[in-house]
Design a protein around this motif. Structure first.
Motif, PDB file in Angstrom:
ATOM      1  N   CYS A  57      31.932  33.669  14.300  1.00  0.00           N
ATOM      2  CA  CYS A  57      31.912  35.046  14.787  1.00  0.00           C
ATOM      3  C   CYS A  57      30.482  35.576  14.868  1.00  0.00           C
ATOM      4  CB  CYS A  57      32.742  35.952  13.883  1.00  0.00           C
ATOM      5  SG  CYS A  57      34.526  35.711  14.000  1.00  0.00           S
ATOM      6  N   THR A  58      29.697  35.266  13.857  1.00  0.00           N
ATOM      7  CA  THR A  58      28.307  35.729  13.842  1.00  0.00           C
ATOM      8  C   THR A  58      27.530  35.118  14.997  1.00  0.00           C
ATOM      9  OG1 THR A  58      28.459  35.862  11.424  1.00  0.00           O
ATOM     10  CG2 THR A  58      26.261  35.987  12.386  1.00  0.00           C
ATOM     11  N   GLN A  59      27.736  33.800  15.242  1.00  0.00           N
ATOM     12  CA  GLN A  59      27.055  33.146  16.359  1.00  0.00           C
ATOM     13  C   GLN A  59      27.451  33.793  17.686  1.00  0.00           C
ATOM     14  OE1 GLN A  59      24.737  30.238  16.169  1.00  0.00           O
ATOM     15  NE2 GLN A  59      24.362  31.324  18.090  1.00  0.00           N
ATOM     16  N   ASP A  60      28.719  34.152  17.811  1.00  0.00           N
ATOM     17  CA  ASP A  60      29.190  34.799  19.035  1.00  0.00           C
ATOM     18  C   ASP A  60      28.498  36.153  19.218  1.00  0.00           C
ATOM     19  OD1 ASP A  60      30.573  35.352  21.323  1.00  0.00           O
ATOM     20  OD2 ASP A  60      32.518  35.681  20.361  1.00  0.00           O
ATOM     21  N   LEU A  61      28.377  36.915  18.118  1.00  0.00           N
ATOM     22  CA  LEU A  61      27.680  38.203  18.199  1.00  0.00           C
ATOM     23  C   LEU A  61      26.235  38.027  18.647  1.00  0.00           C
ATOM     24  CD1 LEU A  61      28.668  40.340  15.053  1.00  0.00           C
ATOM     25  CD2 LEU A  61      29.029  40.922  17.445  1.00  0.00           C
ATOM     26  N   VAL A  62      25.552  37.036  18.046  1.00  0.00           N
ATOM     27  CA  VAL A  62      24.157  36.764  18.403  1.00  0.00           C
ATOM     28  C   VAL A  62      24.049  36.369  19.874  1.00  0.00           C
ATOM     29  CG1 VAL A  62      22.207  35.196  17.997  1.00  0.00           C
ATOM     30  CG2 VAL A  62      23.445  36.192  16.047  1.00  0.00           C
ATOM     31  N   ASP A  63      24.959  35.506  20.317  1.00  0.00           N
ATOM     32  CA  ASP A  63      24.915  35.051  21.711  1.00  0.00           C
ATOM     33  C   ASP A  63      25.110  36.218  22.671  1.00  0.00           C
ATOM     34  OD1 ASP A  63      24.496  32.480  20.839  1.00  0.00           O
ATOM     35  OD2 ASP A  63      26.603  31.856  21.056  1.00  0.00           O
ATOM     36  N   ALA A  65      24.419  39.383  22.111  1.00  0.00           N
ATOM     37  CA  ALA A  65      23.212  40.215  22.068  1.00  0.00           C
ATOM     38  C   ALA A  65      22.065  39.560  22.835  1.00  0.00           C
ATOM     39  CB  ALA A  65      22.819  40.489  20.617  1.00  0.00           C
ATOM     40  N   ARG A  66      21.996  38.227  22.792  1.00  0.00           N
ATOM     41  CA  ARG A  66      20.958  37.517  23.577  1.00  0.00           C
ATOM     42  C   ARG A  66      21.186  37.743  25.072  1.00  0.00           C
ATOM     43  NH1 ARG A  66      20.242  31.336  22.137  1.00  0.00           N
ATOM     44  NH2 ARG A  66      18.417  31.611  23.482  1.00  0.00           N
ATOM     45  N   GLU A  67      22.431  37.697  25.497  1.00  0.00           N
ATOM     46  CA  GLU A  67      22.734  37.908  26.913  1.00  0.00           C
ATOM     47  C   GLU A  67      22.320  39.306  27.370  1.00  0.00           C
ATOM     48  OE1 GLU A  67      26.892  37.175  27.272  1.00  0.00           O
ATOM     49  OE2 GLU A  67      26.720  35.011  26.865  1.00  0.00           O
ATOM     50  N   LEU A  89      14.692  40.047  16.855  1.00  0.00           N
ATOM     51  CA  LEU A  89      14.936  41.134  17.792  1.00  0.00           C
ATOM     52  C   LEU A  89      13.861  41.151  18.865  1.00  0.00           C
ATOM     53  CD1 LEU A  89      15.833  44.057  15.329  1.00  0.00           C
ATOM     54  CD2 LEU A  89      17.430  42.631  16.616  1.00  0.00           C
ATOM     55  N   SER A  90      14.269  41.378  20.096  1.00  0.00           N
ATOM     56  CA  SER A  90      13.297  41.613  21.166  1.00  0.00           C
ATOM     57  C   SER A  90      12.805  43.052  21.043  1.00  0.00           C
ATOM     58  CB  SER A  90      13.959  41.401  22.530  1.00  0.00           C
ATOM     59  OG  SER A  90      14.958  42.387  22.736  1.00  0.00           O
ATOM     60  N   ASP A  91      11.827  43.424  21.845  1.00  0.00           N
ATOM     61  CA  ASP A  91      11.361  44.812  21.815  1.00  0.00           C
ATOM     62  C   ASP A  91      12.495  45.768  22.164  1.00  0.00           C
ATOM     63  OD1 ASP A  91       8.851  43.984  21.115  1.00  0.00           O
ATOM     64  OD2 ASP A  91       8.041  44.036  23.161  1.00  0.00           O
ATOM     65  N   THR A  92      13.310  45.380  23.139  1.00  0.00           N
ATOM     66  CA  THR A  92      14.469  46.203  23.505  1.00  0.00           C
ATOM     67  C   THR A  92      15.450  46.274  22.336  1.00  0.00           C
ATOM     68  OG1 THR A  92      14.235  45.466  25.792  1.00  0.00           O
ATOM     69  CG2 THR A  92      16.318  46.515  25.196  1.00  0.00           C
ATOM     70  N   GLY A  93      15.634  45.142  21.646  1.00  0.00           N
ATOM     71  CA  GLY A  93      16.533  45.103  20.497  1.00  0.00           C
ATOM     72  C   GLY A  93      16.040  45.980  19.359  1.00  0.00           C
ATOM     73  N   LYS A  94      14.717  45.998  19.119  1.00  0.00           N
ATOM     74  CA  LYS A  94      14.156  46.860  18.069  1.00  0.00           C
ATOM     75  C   LYS A  94      14.385  48.330  18.403  1.00  0.00           C
ATOM     76  CE  LYS A  94      10.522  43.610  16.674  1.00  0.00           C
ATOM     77  NZ  LYS A  94       9.074  43.316  16.701  1.00  0.00           N
ATOM     78  N   ALA A  95      14.189  48.654  19.682  1.00  0.00           N
ATOM     79  CA  ALA A  95      14.396  50.042  20.096  1.00  0.00           C
ATOM     80  C   ALA A  95      15.859  50.446  19.908  1.00  0.00           C
ATOM     81  CB  ALA A  95      13.974  50.223  21.558  1.00  0.00           C
ATOM     82  N   ARG A  96      16.780  49.534  20.261  1.00  0.00           N
ATOM     83  CA  ARG A  96      18.202  49.832  20.090  1.00  0.00           C
ATOM     84  C   ARG A  96      18.554  49.938  18.608  1.00  0.00           C
ATOM     85  NH1 ARG A  96      22.033  52.865  20.999  1.00  0.00           N
ATOM     86  NH2 ARG A  96      23.828  52.187  19.773  1.00  0.00           N
TER      87      ARG A  96
END
Length: 437
Positions: A57-63, A65-67, A89-96
């Motif tokens: 489940c965790t891998q699915d969540l990560v995948d 979020a990567r998409e 986290l990407s820059d967009t991910g940090k902002a989110r």
């Protein structure tokens, strides 16, 4: 250790897919991003432990979020973590993540939706237990109780309904309440947090819940145990929450943290599946009638009503054995309508002379104080008639501890004498006098 009353409480099933958690994908994604931002964990296996989800489940969540461009691979393998790929986290991910943290600081273990939690409460209801006389005797073997009292307590506990214990102070109402708690020998599953309408309410409290894992000393077995039930729950002894004179009505409401923008469950929700003991009823700042009125709906309908900061009200399960304990006569502190809503009323009186002597002998043996017949005759013939032979369970411990303290001070071996009893007795009661105020 008491044997469990119910050997097999049905465990909450492990979610195999994200959809089986019952949570919205957006909430799960945001908790993942906040957790990565706050903990700096990069491996899926470590994130799985913190989020309390299976690795798949965790891998699915990560995948997912990567998409969405919120997480990116670091491009390096971590040898110490089974050569796992790292993620950040990407820059967009940090902002989110920062935006999500501004709405709620909650991160870590995924919460359990309220409706799913209600299902688990039904599976492990305190009213499903079958308490036997043997179980109660094991739990209360250290107390000397009249058989008729167990005849009353047993059915009350087995019904999982409210109990009022009343009677003179010092006769073991609190000890009996604790014995009832010890008789609840099985284990249940307590959620780390629950979710209602996007709000997170933390429930598991290590100060109130006793965690019990299978084969705690065996790391291999522990890993196996982790996959037997939904790890968003903690396997615990049935909880026992004890309050006394400090209890106030606001302690029965959700506790909101305005900084973290999260909620903490009130005491009665933390006690779900176990016991809530209100000791010393009548000593609180709130009138007893007002306190009991707060319990009317929960006691009658097995549900409680809580309110969010927004004012929105919602129902939560109420599955708790409530025990009220008071030194006042019930008619002094309740009206008849309130008394009707308390299912069992049990009077706890002091022992008779025979019971008092049994307790006295047991305490003396336990503390290493030799018994003396002349001293006991003096106590029973000279001292107790002055108080109408009002024996109480606390008195043997009090008197023997007082005599032992005197012996320690005088530097003499422990012993009983009429003089020592007189000195101990003087500390047990305060005589009326005409001193000026």
């Amino acid at each position: 250790m008491n044997m469990p009353v119910i050997p097999n409480v049905t465990a909450p099933p492990v979610p195999r897919r994200i959809e089986e958690t019952g949570l919205s994908p957006v909430m799960m994604r945001d908790i993942l991003l906040k957790t990565m931002f706050r903990t700096h964990h990069e491996q899926v296996s470590r994130l799985s432990e913190v989020l309390c989800l299976p690795v798949a489940c965790t891998q699915d969540l990560v995948d997912r979020a990567r998409e969405q461009g919120l997480i990116e691979a670091t491009g390096t393998l971590h040898a110490g973590a089974g050569s796992e790929m790292g993620f950040r986290l990407s820059d967009t991910g940090k902002a989110r993540a920062l935006d999500a943290l501004s709405q709620s600081e909650y991160y870590g273990a995924m919460p359990v939706p309220l409706e799913r939690y209600a299902e688990q409460v039904r599976r492990q209801s305190v009213r499903n237990m079958k308490i036997t006389r043997e179980a109660l005797l094991r739990a209360m073997g250290h107390l000397i109780l009249p058989p008729a009292l167990l005849d009353q307590i047993g059915p009350a506990v087995g019904a999982g309904r409210s109990i009022l214990m009343y009677g003179p102070p010092g006769n073991g109402k609190s000890s009996i309440s604790n014995g009832i708690r010890d008789a609840l020998g099985d284990l249940i599953y307590v959620p780390r947090a629950i979710e209602y309408n996007g709000s997170v309410i933390t429930v598991y409290d290590p100060l109130m819940h006793v965690r019990r894992e299978e084969a705690e000393d065996d790391a291999t077995a522990l890993r196996k145990t982790a996959n037997r039930f939904d790890r968003r729950y903690v396997r615990c002894e049935r909880p026992s929450v004890v309050t006394g004179g400090e209890l106030s009505l606001d302690m029965l409401d959700l506790v909101y943290n305005p900084t973290a923008r999260t909620y903490q469950a009130p005491l009665q929700l933390k006690s779900t599946g176990g016991i809530f003991i209100v000791d010393d009823l009548g000593r609180q700042a709130e009138p007893p009638q007002k306190l009991v009125n707060r319990w009317i709906v929960p006691l009658e309908e097995s549900k409680d009503i809580l309110a969010l900061q927004s004012g929105e009200k919602f129902e939560v399960p109420f599955d708790t054995l409530v025990i009220f304990s008071t030194n006042f006569h019930p008619n002094q502190i309740f009206d008849q309508a309130a008394l009707r809503r308390i299912f069992y009323k049990i009077r706890i009186d002091g022992p008779d002379q025979e019971g008092f002597l049994k307790i006295f002998a047991r305490v003396a043996r336990k503390k290493g104080m030799p018994l003396d017949e002349a001293t006991l005759v003096h106590l029973l013939k000279r001292k107790y008639p002055t108080i109408g032979n009002a024996f109480a369970n606390y008195q043997p411990v009090f008197l023997i501890d007082q005599m032992m303290s005197i012996c320690d001070f005088e530097g003499i071996p422990y012993r009983m004498t009429p003089d020592l009893i007189d000195r101990a007795w003087a500390n047990m009661f305060v005589e009326q006098s005409d001193f000026a105020h």
